[in-house]
Write an enzyme that holds these catalytic residues in place. Structure first.
Site, mmCIF file in Angstrom:
data_model
loop_
_atom_site.group_PDB
_atom_site.id
_atom_site.type_symbol
_atom_site.label_atom_id
_atom_site.label_comp_id
_atom_site.label_asym_id
_atom_site.label_seq_id
_atom_site.Cartn_x
_atom_site.Cartn_y
_atom_site.Cartn_z
ATOM 1 N N ASP A 171 51.031 47.925 -13.211
ATOM 2 C CA ASP A 171 52.343 47.921 -12.582
ATOM 3 C C ASP A 171 52.164 46.918 -11.456
ATOM 4 O O ASP A 171 51.471 47.198 -10.472
ATOM 5 C CB ASP A 171 52.704 49.302 -12.016
ATOM 6 N N HIS A 172 52.750 45.747 -11.598
ATOM 7 C CA HIS A 172 52.344 44.668 -10.687
ATOM 8 C C HIS A 172 52.715 44.968 -9.228
ATOM 9 O O HIS A 172 52.175 44.361 -8.320
ATOM 10 C CB HIS A 172 52.874 43.310 -11.149
ATOM 11 N N HIS A 234 58.131 50.507 -11.139
ATOM 12 C CA HIS A 234 57.887 50.057 -9.765
ATOM 13 C C HIS A 234 58.432 51.037 -8.714
ATOM 14 O O HIS A 234 57.752 51.390 -7.758
ATOM 15 C CB HIS A 234 58.515 48.678 -9.526
HETATM 16 C C1 BG6 Z 1 59.614 43.088 -13.534
HETATM 17 C C2 BG6 Z 1 60.967 43.262 -14.149
HETATM 18 O O1 BG6 Z 1 58.779 44.166 -13.883
HETATM 19 O O2 BG6 Z 1 59.735 43.009 -12.118
HETATM 20 C C3 BG6 Z 1 61.900 42.136 -13.721
HETATM 21 O O3 BG6 Z 1 60.849 43.291 -15.559
HETATM 22 C C4 BG6 Z 1 61.932 41.992 -12.232
HETATM 23 O O4 BG6 Z 1 63.212 42.352 -14.232
HETATM 24 C C5 BG6 Z 1 60.514 41.926 -11.661
HETATM 25 O O5 BG6 Z 1 62.643 40.808 -11.910
HETATM 26 C C6 BG6 Z 1 60.550 41.985 -10.152
HETATM 27 O O6 BG6 Z 1 59.277 41.704 -9.650
HETATM 28 P P1 BG6 Z 1 59.109 41.122 -8.190
HETATM 29 O O7 BG6 Z 1 57.629 41.056 -8.010
HETATM 30 O O8 BG6 Z 1 59.771 39.772 -8.184
HETATM 31 O O9 BG6 Z 1 59.792 42.068 -7.264
#
Ligand code: BG6
Length: 482
Positions: A171-172, A234
């Site tokens: 989960d990045h 997230h």
């Molecule tokens: C991803 C989603 O997991 O996270 C995207 O699939 C979203 O739709 C993105 O734009 C948002 O990531 P960050 O790091 O830009 O907040």
């Protein structure tokens, strides 16, 4: 603890994530001398190309997505790369892939950044080619299914080849320094923990707002929607980190044990506690943008915005709402958490308007684009106070970039890739967490379906449908908008 991997095998190596995030992260780590000297990176995807063509592809990606000052030693980095084309739907090419991988000396880390429909055949192929030994660990990129049942099917398929302690689910958001800082803020300071509960906290708001629209991800996004794309993973991870009990140590089991308890304690949500929306044409930063259905080329019932009033049903959080909202094409890109404390139990200040001047404390945790932690405190307005004390809320501001001058702003995947290669699962999501997340989200989708909830339109460049404002205002709460 496993030995650090000396080989990284990247499935989906020509895909969007590899281009934008994975290759740039690896190159940035290389530039900082953080990759093992002998680390080999092998890319694989369906496209036919040789090593040289893959290196060219990678060079272009790096030039596009990694700032020049972080590209030190790019030529050497590119020399680490090689490529093997593969159709993962058949077993045929896996033996050749294994030959390309050779015999990793310390360990092999495999990163699956492909459509989830390829996960199962890929695992079979890896087993067929003997790439599932004890020194192999498997990393999975989202989406891990579209509901609990499909997620379980993926997890079962992976579990048939790899034990849980060798599975790394990404989960990045957990790779973001600012998200990890929630734990530092809560558990490295004595100030907050004693008041981090329903006695002192009135409510919590979590906002993940994006200005982007579909970004060409037509098929994927329309099947997912905001709830599954952002909340299931997230946002629930943010809630878990905010609401968890103190773990005994910064260790994969201790932290994930506490997070999963929160996820399991999430109360079932009623339709009235949710709002869904879909953007129509509008303007973002003065530029006209099209509506979702127009971008998509057809009508759709998919939500691009959702707001939810959630509860964590346990002693600590009894009666404390967690208001969550996320959406595409909102006025600004911002991820932030607002912790709203309760009012003082009794005000000693009198005089003209003193009561209305009293504002309960707030803690605002800015996750992105800027990391700022602001605690609002009441203070006396300077003056002789002949008509009574005058008070005003003033911010105690900590701008992290100023506090840590010189530190790199890193890509979330840098940390996650390093931890994967090292074998540290702390910032990866365990199976029971994913399943608890799906269980809660599936129940919301069932309620929407049963009650015929359809997304309300909102103009691009606004904070979602008015109903989202009403959801909070019904409880006397206002969303923290800039
Ligand atoms: C991803 C989603 O997991 O996270 C995207 O699939 C979203 O739709 C993105 O734009 C948002 O990531 P960050 O790091 O830009 O907040």
């Amino acid at each position: 603890m496993y030995k650090a991997a000396d080989t990284l095998l990247l499935f989906g190596a020509t895909g969007d994530l590899a281009k934008r995030m994975l290759l740039p992260s690896l190159c940035a780590l290389h530039a900082d001398g953080l990759l093992a000297e002998d680390l080999k990176i092998i890319g694989t995807a369906r496209s036919e190309m040789d090593d040289a063509a893959f290196r060219n592809f990678a060079r272009e990606a790096l030039e596009q997505f990694l700032p020049a000052e972080r590209r030190g030693g790019m030529a050497e980095f590119l020399n680490r790369l090689s490529y093997q084309s593969l159709d993962a739907t058949t077993l045929d090419g896996f033996k050749a892939l294994a030959t390309k991988v050779g015999e990793p000396k310390t360990g092999l880390a495999i990163f699956l950044s492909t459509a989830p429909s390829l996960f199962e055949p890929t695992i079979k192929g890896l087993q067929h080619a003997g790439l599932d030994g004890e020194n192999v660990r498997m990393c999975l990129e989202k989406p891990l299914g579209t509901d609990l049942a499909t997620s379980c099917a993926i997890n079962d398929a992976v579990a048939s080849a790899f034990p849980e302690d060798r599975i790394f689910r990404i989960d990045h958001y957990l790779g973001k320094e600012t998200v990890q800082n929630i734990l530092a803020l809560r558990f490295a300071n004595v100030l907050f923990e004693p008041i981090w509960n329903s006695n002192y906290i009135d409510h919590v708001q979590v906002t993940v707002a994006e200005t982007v629209g579909l970004e060409g991800r037509v098929a994927f996004y329309d099947d997912a929607g905001a709830l599954r794309d952002m909340v299931q993973n997230h946002m629930l991870q943010l809630v878990a980190m905010l609401a968890m009990e103190p773990p005994t140590s910064f260790d994969a089991t201790a932290i994930r044990d506490e997070k999963v308890k929160v996820l399991r304690a999430l109360r079932k949500v009623s339709a009235a506690e949710t709002v869904t929306g879909q953007y129509r044409s509008g303007a973002i930063s003065g530029e006209a943008v099209r509506g979702y259905d127009d971008e998509l080329g057809k009508d759709s019932g998919t939500e691009t915005f959702t707001a939810i009033k959630a509860h964590v049903d346990n002693w600590r959080w009894k009666g404390v709402p967690f208001y969550l909202r996320t959406g595409k094409r909102l006025p600004e890109r911002v991820t932030e958490i607002l912790v709203q404390f309760r009012s003082v139990p009794h005000s000693i200040f009198d005089g003209a308007g003193a009561a209305s001047m009293m504002q309960p404390n707030q803690l605002l945790i800015g996750i992105q684009p800027e990391e700022n932690i602001t605690l609002s405190l009441m203070a006396k307005v300077p003056g002789l106070d002949q008509d009574g004390t005058r008070l005003r809320s003033v911010p105690l501001d900590i701008a992290m970039p100023d506090a840590f001058v010189g530190a790199h702003r890193r890509i979330a995947y840098e940390r996650l890739l390093l931890d994967l290669m090292k074998g540290d699962q702390t910032l990866f999501v365990r199976r029971d967490e994913v399943e608890a997340q799906w269980q809660w989200v599936d129940a919301i989708r069932s309620v929407w379906e049963a009650e015929g909830v359809t997304p309300k339109p909102y103009p691009a460049g606004t904070w979602g449908p008015n109903a989202a404002i009403a959801l909070a205002e019904r409880d006397g709460v206002s969303w923290h908008d800039e």
